[in-house]
Design a protein around this motif. Structure first.
Motif, PDB file in Angstrom:
ATOM      1  N   UNK A  10     -24.739  16.174  15.732  1.00  0.00           N
ATOM      2  CA  UNK A  10     -24.907  16.908  16.995  1.00  0.00           C
ATOM      3  C   UNK A  10     -25.491  18.306  16.833  1.00  0.00           C
ATOM      4  N   UNK A  11     -25.333  18.917  15.683  1.00  0.00           N
ATOM      5  CA  UNK A  11     -25.782  20.308  15.529  1.00  0.00           C
ATOM      6  C   UNK A  11     -27.274  20.431  15.282  1.00  0.00           C
ATOM      7  N   UNK A  12     -27.984  19.327  15.104  1.00  0.00           N
ATOM      8  CA  UNK A  12     -29.407  19.412  14.781  1.00  0.00           C
ATOM      9  C   UNK A  12     -30.195  19.907  15.992  1.00  0.00           C
ATOM     10  N   UNK A  13     -31.274  20.643  15.733  1.00  0.00           N
ATOM     11  CA  UNK A  13     -32.133  21.188  16.794  1.00  0.00           C
ATOM     12  C   UNK A  13     -33.532  20.594  16.678  1.00  0.00           C
ATOM     13  N   UNK A  14     -34.214  20.480  17.818  1.00  0.00           N
ATOM     14  CA  UNK A  14     -35.546  19.871  17.864  1.00  0.00           C
ATOM     15  C   UNK A  14     -36.559  20.844  18.467  1.00  0.00           C
ATOM     16  N   UNK A  15     -37.761  20.729  17.951  1.00  0.00           N
ATOM     17  CA  UNK A  15     -38.918  21.398  18.536  1.00  0.00           C
ATOM     18  C   UNK A  15     -39.894  20.278  18.905  1.00  0.00           C
TER      19      UNK A  15
END
Length: 438
Positions: free
Chosen positions: A200-205
């Motif tokens: 859940x902590x992953x971030x996307x661009x």
């Protein structure tokens, strides 16, 4: 077209009319400009003359084979009107195809098909419209496309672009992921949803771009270069949810393949198409079979990782417990040994050994001292037996001159020589009265 209206080139590249041009000889135009550059508002060309010369010039152009994709198809009686678009650029061209040309095809043309056509430009003088006439048209089959892709694959393989040693290792836990995918596509939703479920902590661009059509290659390359230049991006995913071979052609484009090979950020190919893999799968640092598979491979599952942590903790606790038990057993064994159960016994044994060795050493010393004392007494007796005093005690005397020297011959003490006679009890003074050699 009449030779009178034939177009010839002038030195300045303009359009000139020959002397036998019927328009030039018209009675209402006594003087006609020889070239288009010489026309003026006061001396214009008739529109018919310009149209004739344009038609003559265009008809000199040879036919050319071109390749494109049909984006519009309108059939009217014995003629069809096509719009063909370039496969790599936003450039379209209207083409007229007569029924005699289409009748030679084994299967009818369809919208979206890729074709090669022999085109000849045609200028319609009445309306001033330029059109392209298709003298021959042939569909580009899947076999031809596959052959082109395979040829490009072999060429890029020879260059080393697909060498496994060039592939970069993905980070164990990327903090920010770059995603290149179609606008509001299922592939984007699959990657975002499955990745968030796993970590859940992953971030996307996210970069939403066309993933098929003529603008796909340019858009994907631009998004790739933008994300690659961002230092916070740890990995880039190029995702599409499958499609036909024609739809996936942008992902086998040479420009895109070379852009991926030069990227410094690891790239994951997530094109959901198992058969006829695009070249992007070969050059990418990691190939995922589907966008969902990409989500599983770029981030770990937090549940699985927590389970592994618990397993590691349990294993560590068991190992520590086993170590403590083993060392406790060793301590108990050591403690049960006599030397630790009664440490004084070890000192008693050593004390007894020291007493025994001391007695033996003292006895050895006393024996040696007694033996040497006896020898010393014997030697003393020998020395005393051989001493001059013992000789004197036996009745001998020693005559000495005044200087202390011993008289050894009568000639040493002539008559009247003072002498000192040493006997066992002392010394006597005397004077030599006579001498004899006897």
């Amino acid at each position: 077209m009449d030779d009178a209206s034939e177009l010839v080139g002038s030195q300045d590249g303009g359009l000139i009319a020959q002397e036998n041009d019927p328009v030039q000889q018209a009675p209402e135009r006594k003087v006609v400009a020889l070239t288009a550059a010489e026309t003026t508002p006061e001396n214009p060309w008739p529109l018919a003359l310009l149209s004739q010369k344009l038609k003559a010039h265009i008809e000199k152009a040879p036919p050319a084979w071109v390749e494109g994709q049909i984006i519009e198809l309108n059939k009217r009686a014995n003629v069809s009107y096509l719009t063909i678009r370039d496969v790599d650029a936003e450039i379209s061209l209207s083409v007229t195809v007569w029924g005699s040309v289409l009748s030679q095809l084994a299967a009818p043309l369809e919208r979206g098909s890729r074709v090669v056509a022999q085109l000849k430009p045609d200028f319609w003088m009445k309306t001033g419209r330029l059109s392209m006439q298709a003298r021959d048209i042939r569909p580009v089959g899947l076999g031809d496309l596959l052959a082109r892709i395979e040829q490009l694959r072999q060429a890029l393989t020879a260059e080393g672009l697909f060498d496994p040693r060039r592939k970069k290792k993905l980070p164990l836990l990327p903090h920010r992921i770059g995603l290149i995918t179609g606008r509001n596509s299922d592939a984007m939703k699959d990657v975002l949803r499955n990745t968030a479920l796993r970590w859940p902590a992953v971030e996307f661009e996210v970069r939403e771009v066309p993933v098929q059509g003529v603008s796909a290659v340019t858009a994907v390359i631009a998004a790739l270069q933008e994300l690659d230049s961002d230092p916070v991006i740890d990995v880039i995913v190029i995702a599409r949810g499958g499609g036909s071979l024609e739809d996936l052609l942008p992902f086998s484009h040479e420009a895109l393949i070379r852009a991926v090979s030069t990227a410094t950020t690891p790239v994951v190919s997530a094109i959901g198409h198992e058969a006829d893999r695009p070249l992007l799968d070969d050059v990418a640092d990691l190939r995922a079979s589907t966008p969902t598979d990409a989500a599983k491979r770029i981030v770990p599952d937090v549940g699985e990782e927590l389970h592994k942590v618990e397993q590691a903790r349990g294993l560590l606790n068991r190992r520590i417990s086993q170590l403590l038990e083993r060392e406790s057993d060793r301590l108990a064994q050591l403690r049960s040994r006599p030397v630790l159960a009664n440490p004084q016994s070890m000192l008693t044994v050593r004390a007894e050994e020291i007493t025994r060795f001391s007695g033996r050493a003292l006895l050895a010393v006393q024996t040696q001292v007694g033996r040497h004392a006896d020898r010393l007494t014997h030697l003393r007796a020998q020395v005393r037996a051989l001493s001059p005093q013992k000789t004197l005690d036996r009745g001998y005397a020693v005559a000495q001159l005044e200087d202390g020297s011993i008289v050894r011959h009568p000639s040493h003490a002539p008559e009247g020589t003072p002498l000192s006679i040493r006997v066992a009890g002392g010394a006597l003074a005397a004077i030599s009265t006579s001498t004899s050699d006897d």
